[in-house]
Motif scaffolding. Structure first.
Motif, PDB file in Angstrom:
ATOM      1  N   GLU A   1       0.811  -1.217   0.000  1.00 29.69           N
ATOM      2  CA  GLU A   1       0.000   0.000   0.000  1.00 29.69           C
ATOM      3  C   GLU A   1       0.848   1.273   0.000  1.00 29.69           C
ATOM      4  O   GLU A   1       0.336   2.354  -0.267  1.00 29.69           O
ATOM      5  CB  GLU A   1      -0.971   0.015   1.177  1.00 29.69           C
ATOM      6  N   ARG A   2       2.137   1.150   0.289  1.00 27.19           N
ATOM      7  CA  ARG A   2       3.026   2.322   0.250  1.00 27.19           C
ATOM      8  C   ARG A   2       3.697   2.493  -1.108  1.00 27.19           C
ATOM      9  O   ARG A   2       4.330   3.526  -1.355  1.00 27.19           O
ATOM     10  CB  ARG A   2       4.129   2.199   1.314  1.00 27.19           C
ATOM     11  N   LEU A   3       3.607   1.503  -1.972  1.00 27.51           N
ATOM     12  CA  LEU A   3       4.399   1.488  -3.192  1.00 27.51           C
ATOM     13  C   LEU A   3       3.588   1.883  -4.422  1.00 27.51           C
ATOM     14  O   LEU A   3       2.438   1.485  -4.581  1.00 27.51           O
ATOM     15  CB  LEU A   3       5.005   0.100  -3.401  1.00 27.51           C
ATOM     16  N   LEU A   4       4.228   2.669  -5.280  1.00 30.94           N
ATOM     17  CA  LEU A   4       3.634   3.078  -6.550  1.00 30.94           C
ATOM     18  C   LEU A   4       4.591   2.647  -7.652  1.00 30.94           C
ATOM     19  O   LEU A   4       5.722   3.120  -7.724  1.00 30.94           O
ATOM     20  CB  LEU A   4       3.442   4.602  -6.578  1.00 30.94           C
ATOM     21  N   HIS A   5       4.154   1.705  -8.483  1.00 33.08           N
ATOM     22  CA  HIS A   5       4.984   1.177  -9.565  1.00 33.08           C
ATOM     23  C   HIS A   5       4.610   1.900 -10.854  1.00 33.08           C
ATOM     24  O   HIS A   5       3.456   1.832 -11.288  1.00 33.08           O
ATOM     25  CB  HIS A   5       4.757  -0.328  -9.698  1.00 33.08           C
ATOM     26  N   ILE A   6       5.579   2.572 -11.464  1.00 30.25           N
ATOM     27  CA  ILE A   6       5.302   3.389 -12.653  1.00 30.25           C
ATOM     28  C   ILE A   6       6.053   2.819 -13.848  1.00 30.25           C
ATOM     29  O   ILE A   6       7.273   2.654 -13.806  1.00 30.25           O
ATOM     30  CB  ILE A   6       5.721   4.851 -12.428  1.00 30.25           C
ATOM     31  N   LYS A   7       5.296   2.503 -14.901  1.00 26.64           N
ATOM     32  CA  LYS A   7       5.876   2.035 -16.151  1.00 26.64           C
ATOM     33  C   LYS A   7       5.887   3.172 -17.165  1.00 26.64           C
ATOM     34  O   LYS A   7       4.938   3.943 -17.243  1.00 26.64           O
ATOM     35  CB  LYS A   7       5.051   0.869 -16.711  1.00 26.64           C
TER      36      LYS A   7
END
Length: 235
Positions: A100-106
């Protein structure tokens, strides 16, 4: 010549004596490794500035090296931009970085990745941004460093070791190499004297953190594509 009783940083925060580590007004977050913190100006990773981690290959331990600082940022989101493999939710949870703390950006193109990084930095909504970049022009690095100064985000670019000799606006540059128990760290650039001897940093063994075969928990991982924003490796 400055008198011994006058500190260079008292005249201007960007000044420091060449024989001493800088002690300006830049905020820092503790690295979690006393030997490393003792070698960094202010005693930790600088916030609101570009940090260069130069690696032989992505995933040699950069996430584990940063983990204590990421945990110290509290509940603020951590953005992972262009990681070399899929973030492994189980492994990251093991080291205290819940999904819930992580944002994965492609980002399909380098320009999209650079644009995303700048927007994240200017928004200041993330506690940290880790950006794996195979290439970046000097002008782009300067633009990102300037954007980082608008907030107190821990901003780390993980780049190839081959760019060590290239100029960079980063306040801190470190070359990382794998060792038997963790990493060998050479401080390439800091606001202070050169350090000739490398540091040996022991890292806690962990499950794989980034993997093409990563298994995510059933809770949806926060993932987004660039431009929509307002090898198995054990990183």
């Amino acid at each position: 010549m400055l008198s011994a009783s006058v500190r260079a940083e008292d005249l201007h925060p960007s000044l420091w004596r060449a024989s001493q580590l800088a002690h300006g007004r830049t905020r820092v977050v503790d690295t979690g490794y006393p030997a490393l913190s003792a070698e960094l100006p202010g005693g930790g990773w600088p916030l609101g500035a570009l940090i260069d981690l130069l690696v032989q290959q992505p995933g040699i331990g950069e996430m584990r090296l940063l983990q204590p600082a990421l945990s110290a940022l509290g509940e603020r989101p951590v953005a992972l931009l262009q990681p070399p493999q899929v973030p492994n939710g189980l492994g990251l949870g093991y080291i205290g970085l819940p999904l819930e703390r992580l944002l994965h950006i492609k980002a399909p193109k380098t320009g999209d990745a650079l644009w995303s990084a700048e927007q994240i930095l200017r928004a200041g909504s993330c506690g940290a941004l880790i950006f794996w970049a195979s290439s970046a022009q000097s002008a782009s690095l300067r633009r990102l460093h300037l954007a980082a100064q608008s907030a107190e985000t821990l901003f780390v670019m993980v780049r190839p070791l081959t760019v060590t000799q290239e100029a960079s606006p980063a306040l801190l540059r470190m070359a990382l190499r794998p060792s038997a128990h963790g990493l060998t760290v050479d401080i390439v650039k800091r606001r202070g004297p050169l350090r000739v001897e490398p540091l040996s940093i022991s890292l806690q063994p962990t499950p794989v953190l980034l993997s093409r075969h990563a298994r995510l928990s059933r809770r949806p991982f926060a993932e987004t594509a660039a431009r929509s924003l307002p090898t198995e490796v054990a990183a």
